[in-house]
Design a protein around this motif. Structure first.
Motif, mmCIF file in Angstrom:
data_model
loop_
_atom_site.group_PDB
_atom_site.id
_atom_site.type_symbol
_atom_site.label_atom_id
_atom_site.label_comp_id
_atom_site.label_asym_id
_atom_site.label_seq_id
_atom_site.Cartn_x
_atom_site.Cartn_y
_atom_site.Cartn_z
ATOM 1 N N ASN A 72 0.830 -1.195 0.000
ATOM 2 C CA ASN A 72 0.000 0.000 0.000
ATOM 3 C C ASN A 72 0.871 1.253 0.000
ATOM 4 O OD1 ASN A 72 -2.001 1.776 0.335
ATOM 5 N ND2 ASN A 72 -2.839 0.855 2.189
ATOM 6 N N ARG A 118 -6.505 8.056 -0.269
ATOM 7 C CA ARG A 118 -7.367 6.900 -0.459
ATOM 8 C C ARG A 118 -8.643 7.346 -1.170
ATOM 9 N NH1 ARG A 118 -6.398 4.764 4.136
ATOM 10 N NH2 ARG A 118 -4.959 3.220 3.315
ATOM 11 N N ARG A 178 -19.330 -9.720 -0.674
ATOM 12 C CA ARG A 178 -17.938 -9.963 -0.324
ATOM 13 C C ARG A 178 -17.021 -9.595 -1.483
ATOM 14 N NH1 ARG A 178 -15.621 -14.321 -2.053
ATOM 15 N NH2 ARG A 178 -13.666 -15.054 -1.175
ATOM 16 N N ALA A 192 -10.068 -4.279 -1.453
ATOM 17 C CA ALA A 192 -8.869 -4.711 -0.742
ATOM 18 C C ALA A 192 -7.722 -4.886 -1.736
ATOM 19 C CB ALA A 192 -9.145 -6.024 -0.011
ATOM 20 N N GLU A 209 -6.199 -1.655 -2.695
ATOM 21 C CA GLU A 209 -5.343 -1.038 -1.679
ATOM 22 C C GLU A 209 -4.017 -1.754 -1.516
ATOM 23 O OE1 GLU A 209 -6.544 0.531 1.880
ATOM 24 O OE2 GLU A 209 -8.546 1.052 1.232
ATOM 25 N N SER A 210 -4.050 -3.058 -1.389
ATOM 26 C CA SER A 210 -2.792 -3.767 -1.135
ATOM 27 C C SER A 210 -2.851 -5.198 -1.656
ATOM 28 C CB SER A 210 -2.483 -3.763 0.363
ATOM 29 O OG SER A 210 -1.360 -4.571 0.602
ATOM 30 N N ALA A 240 -1.040 -7.585 0.781
ATOM 31 C CA ALA A 240 -1.782 -8.024 1.964
ATOM 32 C C ALA A 240 -2.846 -9.040 1.567
ATOM 33 C CB ALA A 240 -2.419 -6.824 2.651
ATOM 34 N N THR A 270 -1.344 -12.430 1.300
ATOM 35 C CA THR A 270 -0.986 -13.076 2.569
ATOM 36 C C THR A 270 -2.225 -13.614 3.291
ATOM 37 O OG1 THR A 270 -1.131 -11.042 3.867
ATOM 38 C CG2 THR A 270 1.022 -11.580 2.926
ATOM 39 N N LEU A 271 -3.415 -13.267 2.799
ATOM 40 C CA LEU A 271 -4.635 -13.816 3.401
ATOM 41 C C LEU A 271 -5.162 -14.999 2.600
ATOM 42 C CD1 LEU A 271 -6.466 -10.486 4.251
ATOM 43 C CD2 LEU A 271 -5.056 -11.904 5.733
ATOM 44 N N ARG A 320 0.999 -13.379 7.942
ATOM 45 C CA ARG A 320 1.982 -12.383 8.355
ATOM 46 C C ARG A 320 1.337 -11.016 8.549
ATOM 47 N NH1 ARG A 320 6.322 -9.972 4.228
ATOM 48 N NH2 ARG A 320 6.432 -8.446 5.903
ATOM 49 N N GLU A 344 -0.498 -2.675 6.481
ATOM 50 C CA GLU A 344 -1.151 -3.001 5.212
ATOM 51 C C GLU A 344 -2.624 -3.333 5.442
ATOM 52 O OE1 GLU A 344 -0.038 -2.947 2.047
ATOM 53 O OE2 GLU A 344 1.933 -2.209 2.638
ATOM 54 N N LEU A 345 -3.282 -2.551 6.279
ATOM 55 C CA LEU A 345 -4.724 -2.755 6.451
ATOM 56 C C LEU A 345 -5.456 -2.218 5.238
ATOM 57 C CD1 LEU A 345 -5.545 -1.873 10.152
ATOM 58 C CD2 LEU A 345 -5.585 -4.102 9.047
ATOM 59 N N PHE A 346 -6.650 -2.720 5.002
ATOM 60 C CA PHE A 346 -7.485 -2.159 3.941
ATOM 61 C C PHE A 346 -8.226 -0.974 4.540
ATOM 62 C CE2 PHE A 346 -7.494 -6.874 3.166
ATOM 63 C CZ PHE A 346 -6.418 -6.823 2.299
ATOM 64 N N LEU A 375 -13.243 -10.296 5.940
ATOM 65 C CA LEU A 375 -12.801 -10.665 4.590
ATOM 66 C C LEU A 375 -11.857 -11.869 4.662
ATOM 67 C CD1 LEU A 375 -12.889 -9.736 1.593
ATOM 68 C CD2 LEU A 375 -10.780 -8.509 2.039
ATOM 69 N N ALA A 376 -10.934 -11.814 5.632
ATOM 70 C CA ALA A 376 -9.967 -12.907 5.759
ATOM 71 C C ALA A 376 -10.654 -14.200 6.210
ATOM 72 C CB ALA A 376 -8.877 -12.504 6.750
ATOM 73 N N ARG A 400 -6.603 -10.008 11.850
ATOM 74 C CA ARG A 400 -6.830 -10.412 10.461
ATOM 75 C C ARG A 400 -5.935 -11.589 10.093
ATOM 76 N NH1 ARG A 400 -5.539 -6.180 5.765
ATOM 77 N NH2 ARG A 400 -3.440 -6.952 6.196
ATOM 78 N N ALA A 401 -4.685 -11.548 10.571
ATOM 79 C CA ALA A 401 -3.777 -12.662 10.280
ATOM 80 C C ALA A 401 -4.271 -13.934 10.974
ATOM 81 C CB ALA A 401 -2.366 -12.317 10.750
ATOM 82 N N ILE A 421 -6.965 -16.491 9.321
ATOM 83 C CA ILE A 421 -6.723 -17.618 8.418
ATOM 84 C C ILE A 421 -6.280 -18.869 9.185
ATOM 85 C CG2 ILE A 421 -6.081 -16.001 6.576
ATOM 86 C CD1 ILE A 421 -3.271 -17.146 6.685
#
Lengths: 710, 250
Positions: free
Chosen positions: A296, A301, A490, A497, A500-501, A504, A507-508, B85, B91-93, B104-105, B158-159, B162
């Motif tokens: 990001n 924004r 969703r 999301a 933005e990144s 990130a 990583t999810l 991680r 790195e939040l939305f 979301l996660a 959020r991490a 998962i």
């Protein structure tokens, strides 16, 4: 052999011009971080200015000097100061859109200043003098182009590596803050880069122009070809850029000399030459290694409103209601214009998920629309609405095919890849005759306009012009509700999301490339439905109704209107619908209107969320007062009926109907009692003096801080 | 036979042109333990995290997750295998709420993980995770309006969504108050107690020494020392390169 030599030498001369253009592009990018889409258009404007100066009687040398040393740099300085300076911390999409806007504005300016219906021949330099190289007669002009490219290559290398100004430029783009702390002046550095970059574009334009008929679009596209060379060096590497230019120039020349124009494959390959550079660009982009997932980086924004179902339903009803009123009040000819505007808004709606939420700048949206339009023409005979579905499916597949290589790319690369795809369709595929393969016939335009029947619906039959207007508005309302449903789901959050990144997201467990493919497919399908419906308002379609230069105003107006919500699409439709009307009413400014989409897009740096988002905020107070809202609706309907029955004039009624909700919202705001008293600002009045212990306690108290133990 | 470590880094080197950012680093993180990774700025800690999570391909070396080589897997596939991680630079939305970020996660995991697809209430699970990090009352704040400390906790929640087996935390305590840091340490111990392998990059060495079972020290890309907190605290090389007075007990 002779022909090969001639082709090679001609190719190298073209390569020189491509190299000059591409190196200007690389220069601006490496030193400002902004990819200048308008580079080609700057070259075009320079070529026209050069013609103009010669036409006024200036000697060639003076005209060249004025364009290269005065007009080019001035234009660059102006662009940097007025448009680009505020953009260094803007999201990448905004930066790209502004640069695309500049392209559109420059094109509009070119057409306005030099109307297209006049021929403007330009002579080669040293017209009658030729040079013998290996027994081949070479124009001095071509030799000079090649020599100039070498001079530019050496000059740029020296500038960027060995001069203080050049090193500062590179430092600024690497870390603006750090460079400033070390005494660099980022503004000045960027100004120099823009001035030089534009001057190089101008040189390429002047060199290229004599071999072409002076046409705004052709000349702009020719310099766009140089983008492929720049991409080979991933916009940073000058030697690779020059190598890329050499490859491009040679391929272009060999294509001209060796591609068959007759025989079995002639009709399919004769137009391929015009697409060679963009095919190369597309291949280079596909072959580039994947970009690293972006984290990001943007400080600003963008908004992405999430309408409630009530708001969405109200908006849908307003669109349909507005169309019904227009259908009642307008003449058939004007109703057709309005229907075209709604058709355009339908295509624009497809940009909302792709550009607005996912932040993917796509420059081939009109090509997707063309697929829908062609399907409607070929499969929708008699106005069969199922052809829309077929178009949507085919476009979704094509969308995936385009996005498949493009989804791993960065924003700039994606924008370029989609632009390349659009040009490949416009210049090559759509210019082909029918293709017969394994007993099947694939047909696009078959070199002729394709007639498109007007939509025919069950129970309603073939629509009248006014029926078509209402049907398109209903289609818009339904697709608007679909888009809102996606935003509220969703998937909507997922796309935001991703904007933005991407890092990130990954990583999810979210696959960024897969998500991009999905949104491309969805957006392409929407565009195709829009294109099919829009085609019905045109009656017959040709490739030029859907080329790259039609995508530009579509994109820019939607972004200026607010691309994160359907309001942006409506804005685009309304403005494009009004441009011809205003142009007809006020003939004096008709030419100026061509620049409008570009200038609107270029203001994005100052208002990144777009007009409709701002307007929606102003109207928000009405939601809390249903009674006032109801009154506004009733009065607006009354105004519409008054206009339809000739009690009120069209302009008066529409202005009143437009302003009323805003005035009412202001009224609601003014009468509403403030919910909480404003907190006293502890720093009020403290700026100009030293703080004493009493001030510190006062601030602590105001901020509800515990007393500091001493 | 003992189980393989949850995470194993084998001879990872990363070069950027002539610069060696990470130099032949090997280390392991066991399930149920907190592994600390400390070192001065520019030591290569974040780059190593990027290699482990797949955001940066290594020049050479390998990364194993629960015994399987994941070096060539993209980031999202590693995440689906249980690697989560957080980031040093948040790195939040920002456009979503705290709850929206976590939900979301949860949603992504629940969909990818078909076994538990049925009956997952993403909403409720997201609230539970926010409660665990103590942020339930801020659930509906937009993420970009939160203070850095709170935002880091949302990133942690959020991490956790998962359900990671390996959790990589990149300077999670920067921006936290002293009290929050203590709470945060307790949460980390809890997570390790549940069998998670936690890897912690952190400049707050008192937190690292308080919660970690093993500490690795990176300096100029290379592993300088490894061991339990007390041996690291006393290691002269570490004192010289990084800790200075902070390592001296008392």
């Amino acid at each position: 052999m002779d022909q090969f030599l001639i082709a090679t030498i001609t190719g190298l001369s073209t390569a020189g011009i491509f190299a000059i253009a591409a190196s200007g592009l690389v220069l601006t990018y490496t030193t400002t971080g902004i990819f200048n889409f308008a580079h080609g258009a700057v070259g075009m404007l320079a070529a026209f200015s050069y013609w103009q100066l010669l036409d006024w009687g200036l000697p060639t040398g003076v005209a060249v000097a004025v364009v290269l040393l005065v007009l080019g740099p001035l234009f660059g300085l102006l662009v940097e100061a007025v448009v680009m300076r505020g953009l260094f911390d803007a999201p990448e999409t905004s930066r790209l859109v502004v640069s695309v806007a500049l392209l559109a504005a420059a094109l509009g300016l070119g057409v306005w200043l030099w109307p297209v219906d006049e021929s403007r021949p330009l002579d080669f330099w040293f017209e009658d003098n030729f040079l013998g190289i290996l027994g081949v007669r070479v124009r001095w002009h071509e030799a000079i182009a090649f020599i100039l490219a070498v001079v530019v290559a050496i000059g740029l290398r020296v500038l960027l590596r060995s001069t203080r100004a050049g090193v500062t430029m590179r430092a600024v783009v690497d870390d603006r803050g750090l460079a400033s702390l070390n005494g660099a002046r980022p503004g000045r550095s960027a100004a120099l880069a823009w001035a030089l970059g534009c001057s190089l574009a101008a040189l390429a334009g002047i060199l290229l122009a004599p071999a072409q008929a002076l046409s705004q679009q052709t000349l702009t596209l020719l310099i766009v070809n140089a983008y492929a060379a720049a991409m080979l060096g991933r916009l940073r590497n000058l030697p690779m850029t020059f190598l890329g230019a050499a490859v491009l120039g040679l391929l272009d020349s060999y294509g001209f000399f060796y591609l068959p124009t007759d025989g079995r494959f002639g009709p399919y390959l004769s137009t391929f030459r015009f697409a060679i550079p963009v095919v190369v660009l597309f291949i280079v982009l596909i072959a580039l290694p994947s970009a690293r997932l972006r984290t990001n980086a943007a400080r600003r924004r963008l908004a992405a409103p999430r309408p409630t179902w009530f708001t969405a339903g109200f908006q849908a009803a307003a669109v349909v209601g507005g169309a019904v009123v227009l259908a009642i009040g307008l003449s058939d000819a004007d109703a057709l214009r309005a229907a075209k505007a709604v058709g355009f808004a339908l295509i624009a709606l497809s940009l909302v998920p792709l550009v607005g939420w996912a932040g993917q700048l796509c420059l081939c949206q009109m090509s997707f629309a063309a697929i829908g339009a062609v399907c409607m023409g070929h499969l929708g005979q008699g106005g069969n609405p199922w052809a829309l579905l077929a178009g949507a499916l085919i476009a979704a597949v094509v969308g995936v095919l385009v996005a498949l290589p493009a989804a791993r790319l960065t924003g700039i690369e994606l924008a370029l890849a989609t632009a390349a795809f659009a040009v490949i369709l416009d210049r090559w595929i759509f210019a082909m005759p029918d293709i017969h393969l394994w007993g099947m016939t694939l047909s696009t335009f078959n070199r002729n306009p394709v007639p498109v029947d007007r939509l025919s619906l069950p129970f309603a039959g073939t629509l009248t012009t006014k029926g078509l207007l209402v049907a398109l508005a209903v289609a818009f309302a339904l697709l608007h509700l679909l888009v809102v449903a996606v935003r509220r789901s969703r998937a909507g959050d997922l796309l935001l999301a991703l904007r933005e990144s991407p890092a990130a997201c990954a990583t999810l467990g979210i696959d960024p490339a897969g998500t991009r493919l999905a949104v491309f497919a969805f957006s392409a399908a929407l565009a195709a439905v829009g294109g099919g419906l829009y085609a019905g308002t045109l009656g017959s379609i040709s490739p030029s109704s859907f080329d790259l230069f039609q995508t530009l105003p579509l994109l820019l107006l939607t972004v200026a209107g607010g691309v994160a919500a359907s309001g942006g699409a409506i804005f685009a439709g309304v403005v494009l619908g009004l441009i011809p009307v205003v142009g007809a009413t006020f003939a004096g400014i008709a030419g100026l209107l061509g620049i409008l989409p570009g200038t609107m897009g270029a203001t994005l740096g100052r208002n990144p969320d777009g007009v409709s988002t701002q307007l929606a905020e102003r109207l928000a107070p009405l939601r809390s007062k249903p009674a006032v809202l109801a009154v506004v609706v009733v009065v607006d309907v009354a105004l519409a009926l008054a206009w339809a029955n000739d009690v009120l004039g069209g302009w008066e009624a529409s202005i009143a109907a437009f302003l009323l909700p805003f005035l009412a919202a202001r009224g609601v705001n003014a009468t509403r009692a403030p919910r909480t008293a404003r907190l006293a600002d502890p720093l009020d009045g403290l700026e100009d003096r030293r703080l004493g212990p009493a001030d510190v306690s006062a601030i602590d108290e105001a901020l509800a801080l515990a007393e500091v133990t001493r | 036979m003992t189980d393989p470590p949850a995470l194993k880094v084998i001879g990872v080197t990363v070069r950027f042109g002539g610069n060696v950012a990470v130099d032949d680093v090997s280390l392991a993180a066991q399930a149920g333990a907190i592994t600390g990774l400390i070192g001065p700025n520019g030591a290569g800690k974040t780059t190593l995290f990027n290699v482990i999570s797949g955001l940066q391909p290594p020049t050479s070396g390998a990364v194993h997750l629960e015994g399987a080589d994941v070096t060539r897997l993209p980031t999202h596939k590693r995440a689906r295998r249980g690697m989560a991680r957080t980031f040093q630079r948040l790195e939040l939305f920002g456009i979503l709420t705290a709850h929206g970020n976590v939900k979301l996660a949860v949603d992504v995991r629940a969909r990818a993980d078909r076994d538990i697809r049925a009956g997952v209430n993403a909403d409720a699970e997201a609230y539970a995770l926010l409660e665990r990090v103590g942020l339930l009352d801020l659930a509906h704040m937009r993420a970009d309006s939160l203070s850095t400390g709170k935002a880091r906790l949302v990133e942690l929640a959020r991490a956790l969504a998962i359900r990671p087996k390996v959790l990589l935390l990149d300077e999670p305590a920067s921006g936290l108050t002293e009290e929050e840091t203590v709470q945060f340490g307790a949460i980390l111990r809890e997570l390790a107690g549940e069998g998670m392998a936690v890897v912690l990059v952190e400049h707050d060495v008192s937190l690292v020494f308080a919660v970690c079972d093993v500490v690795h020290v990176l300096d100029r890309g290379a592993l300088l020392a490894s061991g339990d907190p007390s041996s690291i605290r006393a290691d002269q090389r570490v004192l010289d390169a990084y800790l200075g007075d902070a390592g001296v007990p008392g």
